[in-house]
Structures are given as C-alpha cells and as structure tokens.
Design a protein around this motif. Structure first.
Motif, PDB file in Angstrom:
ATOM      1  N   ASP A  71       0.817  -1.215   0.000  1.00  0.00           N
ATOM      2  CA  ASP A  71       0.000   0.000   0.000  1.00  0.00           C
ATOM      3  C   ASP A  71       0.851   1.266   0.000  1.00  0.00           C
ATOM      4  O   ASP A  71       0.317   2.374   0.115  1.00  0.00           O
ATOM      5  CB  ASP A  71      -0.936   0.011   1.208  1.00  0.00           C
ATOM      6  N   GLY A  72       2.168   1.097  -0.099  1.00  0.00           N
ATOM      7  CA  GLY A  72       3.041   2.264  -0.255  1.00  0.00           C
ATOM      8  C   GLY A  72       3.521   2.909   1.021  1.00  0.00           C
ATOM      9  O   GLY A  72       4.053   4.025   0.991  1.00  0.00           O
ATOM     10  N   TYR A  73       3.370   2.238   2.170  1.00  0.00           N
ATOM     11  CA  TYR A  73       3.842   2.816   3.422  1.00  0.00           C
ATOM     12  C   TYR A  73       5.329   2.526   3.620  1.00  0.00           C
ATOM     13  O   TYR A  73       5.869   1.571   3.074  1.00  0.00           O
ATOM     14  CB  TYR A  73       3.065   2.237   4.609  1.00  0.00           C
ATOM     15  N   GLN A  74       5.969   3.356   4.430  1.00  0.00           N
ATOM     16  CA  GLN A  74       7.346   3.095   4.832  1.00  0.00           C
ATOM     17  C   GLN A  74       7.294   2.271   6.113  1.00  0.00           C
ATOM     18  O   GLN A  74       6.694   2.692   7.103  1.00  0.00           O
ATOM     19  CB  GLN A  74       8.099   4.404   5.089  1.00  0.00           C
ATOM     20  N   LEU A  75       7.904   1.088   6.111  1.00  0.00           N
ATOM     21  CA  LEU A  75       7.773   0.162   7.234  1.00  0.00           C
ATOM     22  C   LEU A  75       9.026   0.112   8.094  1.00  0.00           C
ATOM     23  O   LEU A  75      10.148   0.101   7.583  1.00  0.00           O
ATOM     24  CB  LEU A  75       7.455  -1.247   6.723  1.00  0.00           C
ATOM     25  N   LEU A  76       8.799   0.080   9.406  1.00  0.00           N
ATOM     26  CA  LEU A  76       9.833  -0.146  10.403  1.00  0.00           C
ATOM     27  C   LEU A  76       9.438  -1.398  11.169  1.00  0.00           C
ATOM     28  O   LEU A  76       8.256  -1.732  11.240  1.00  0.00           O
ATOM     29  CB  LEU A  76       9.925   1.045  11.359  1.00  0.00           C
ATOM     30  N   GLU A  77      10.391  -2.097  11.767  1.00  0.00           N
ATOM     31  CA  GLU A  77      10.049  -3.317  12.484  1.00  0.00           C
ATOM     32  C   GLU A  77      10.881  -3.487  13.745  1.00  0.00           C
ATOM     33  O   GLU A  77      12.001  -2.955  13.846  1.00  0.00           O
ATOM     34  CB  GLU A  77      10.217  -4.545  11.589  1.00  0.00           C
ATOM     35  N   ALA A  78      10.324  -4.225  14.702  1.00  0.00           N
ATOM     36  CA  ALA A  78      11.016  -4.538  15.947  1.00  0.00           C
ATOM     37  C   ALA A  78      10.489  -5.859  16.472  1.00  0.00           C
ATOM     38  O   ALA A  78       9.281  -6.106  16.422  1.00  0.00           O
ATOM     39  CB  ALA A  78      10.809  -3.427  16.973  1.00  0.00           C
ATOM     40  N   PRO A  79      11.361  -6.735  16.994  1.00  0.00           N
ATOM     41  CA  PRO A  79      10.914  -8.038  17.496  1.00  0.00           C
ATOM     42  C   PRO A  79      10.442  -8.020  18.943  1.00  0.00           C
ATOM     43  O   PRO A  79       9.973  -9.032  19.455  1.00  0.00           O
ATOM     44  CB  PRO A  79      12.177  -8.895  17.353  1.00  0.00           C
ATOM     45  N   SER A  80      10.566  -6.877  19.630  1.00  0.00           N
ATOM     46  CA  SER A  80      10.141  -6.787  21.026  1.00  0.00           C
ATOM     47  C   SER A  80       9.672  -5.372  21.323  1.00  0.00           C
ATOM     48  O   SER A  80       9.974  -4.429  20.587  1.00  0.00           O
ATOM     49  CB  SER A  80      11.295  -7.147  21.971  1.00  0.00           C
ATOM     50  N   ALA A  81       8.945  -5.234  22.429  1.00  0.00           N
ATOM     51  CA  ALA A  81       8.428  -3.918  22.798  1.00  0.00           C
ATOM     52  C   ALA A  81       9.561  -2.955  23.155  1.00  0.00           C
ATOM     53  O   ALA A  81       9.490  -1.763  22.840  1.00  0.00           O
ATOM     54  CB  ALA A  81       7.457  -4.057  23.970  1.00  0.00           C
ATOM     55  N   ARG A  82      10.586  -3.455  23.811  1.00  0.00           N
ATOM     56  CA  ARG A  82      11.704  -2.575  24.190  1.00  0.00           C
ATOM     57  C   ARG A  82      12.422  -2.043  22.951  1.00  0.00           C
ATOM     58  O   ARG A  82      12.764  -0.860  22.879  1.00  0.00           O
ATOM     59  CB  ARG A  82      12.685  -3.315  25.102  1.00  0.00           C
ATOM     60  N   GLU A  83      12.662  -2.923  21.980  1.00  0.00           N
ATOM     61  CA  GLU A  83      13.282  -2.463  20.736  1.00  0.00           C
ATOM     62  C   GLU A  83      12.315  -1.574  19.956  1.00  0.00           C
ATOM     63  O   GLU A  83      12.732  -0.660  19.251  1.00  0.00           O
ATOM     64  CB  GLU A  83      13.715  -3.670  19.904  1.00  0.00           C
TER      65      GLU A  83
END
Length: 215
Positions: A71-83
């Motif tokens: 859908d054209g969004y820029q995505l960020l990711e993290a494997p945990s809440a702290r990160e």
C-alpha cells in the motif's frame, strides 16, 4: 523529579557517581537519548507515512510488513516492545501496530510508556493478539488503543483498519493508501482536463487567425 532526594541518593549510592538534579523538558530528554544512546541520529521525518510493526514471530512480522508495503507505506520493524520503544524514539512513526502479548515488556506497558511522554502520546496504536478475547478487546479500546485485531490476522482487514486509523488521526494529510490513490487520480484527471482545454484553446486561436480555413 529533582526534588526526589531519596531516589537521587539511591542512584548515587548504586552507581558511585555524583548525581546532579536538573530540570528539563521531555523534548530535551529525547534529544539527549538520541545523542548519547542512539548515535546522534535525529528522527527521520519524511513525508511518506511510517508504520512500526512490533511482533516477536518473524513470519507474522514479515507477512504484516509485506502487506502494508504493497500500500506504499514506509515500514519499520522490531521483534520486542523494548526495541520497538527505541524505534519510536529514533524514527517517530505515524502509527504503531503491535502484538499485545510479549515476554518482558508487553504491548500494554509499551502503550502506557508512550502515553506518559508528550512527544509520543499522539501516536495511534493498533494492537493484535493470538489470545484475543472480547474482554481484552474492550479493555484495550478503553485504554486508548486506536483499534484491535485478533490473530490470525486477515491482511486485507489489517490494511483497511490501518487506512481508517490514519484518516481519523491525520485528517487531510493523505497518509492512507486510499487517500493517496484518490489524490493521484484527482491529479491525473486535473492534468487531463487542462490538457484538453489547452488543445481546445489552441484550435480556437487557430480558427481566429485563419477563419477561411475553418470554413
């Protein structure tokens, strides 16, 4: 709190450092965290809408990211809440999509932390969970979550909910895929109309210059 002398003395005792009380704003504190703990990086405020996905299971995280990227969004990711919290400070996302049940800091604790900070409390959060229940959904919505989804996630429903939240929280910004598509279509139609008008004006000008040719 610079007047909390007991905490100041406790920190000084445990760290064997001199602790100096200092009054500061949340913005200054975040700037210090970026400079001294995150390598001096300022938040990357691009026009493209940034969405942070926090999910411990890589396959679920990858599928969610892939669906939203379409859908054209820029995505960020993290494997945990702290990160994820570090990513929020570093990148200032427009929306957070997070699993609510995680080891250590969970989605609710993350939400409470974001709400305590004036710099992050405006960021909408969509929660999802494999242990979803009606009671959990009601509790999270009452807590202030923008939306809630049960696992397994239907990706078309996810993208629709994301677009809805973006339109509600950022009206007129055109962040959602639907709004961007509508704006692009309107722009293309506008250009086509003006091209047609230019052609008609050109034909009229030519007719006025050479009326006999028009006859």
């Amino acid at each position: 709190n610079p007047l909390d002398l007991a905490t100041i003395d406790d920190i000084a005792f445990k760290t064997e450092l001199d602790v100096v009380p200092w009054v500061s704003t949340p913005s200054d504190i975040l700037a210090a965290i970026r400079e001294h703990y995150l390598g001096g990086e300022a938040p990357d405020n691009h026009e493209l809408c940034k969405i942070l996905v926090i999910e411990g299971k890589e396959i679920v995280r990858a599928a969610t990211i892939a669906a939203l990227k379409k859908d054209g969004y820029q995505l960020l990711e993290a494997p945990s809440a702290r990160e994820g919290l570090e990513a929020v400070i570093r990148h200032s996302p427009h929306l957070i999509v997070t699993e609510t049940v995680m080891p250590g800091m969970d989605g609710c604790e993350l939400f409470h932390t974001l709400q305590k900070n004036p710099e992050t409390r405006h960021i909408p959060v969509i929660g999802f969970s494999s242990k979803a229940s009606k009671e959990e959904e009601v509790a999270l919505l009452n807590l202030g979550f923008a939306d809630f989804l049960a696992k397994p996630i239907k990706l078309d429903v996810l993208t629709a909910r994301v677009g809805r939240v973006l339109d509600l929280v950022y009206p007129g910004q055109g962040y959602s895929a639907k709004k961007r598509t509508a704006a692009q279509e309107a722009s293309s139609l506008y250009e086509a109309i003006h091209t047609l008008l230019d052609l008609l004006q050109g034909a009229l000008d030519q007719e006025q210059k050479n009326p006999s040719a028009a006859e």
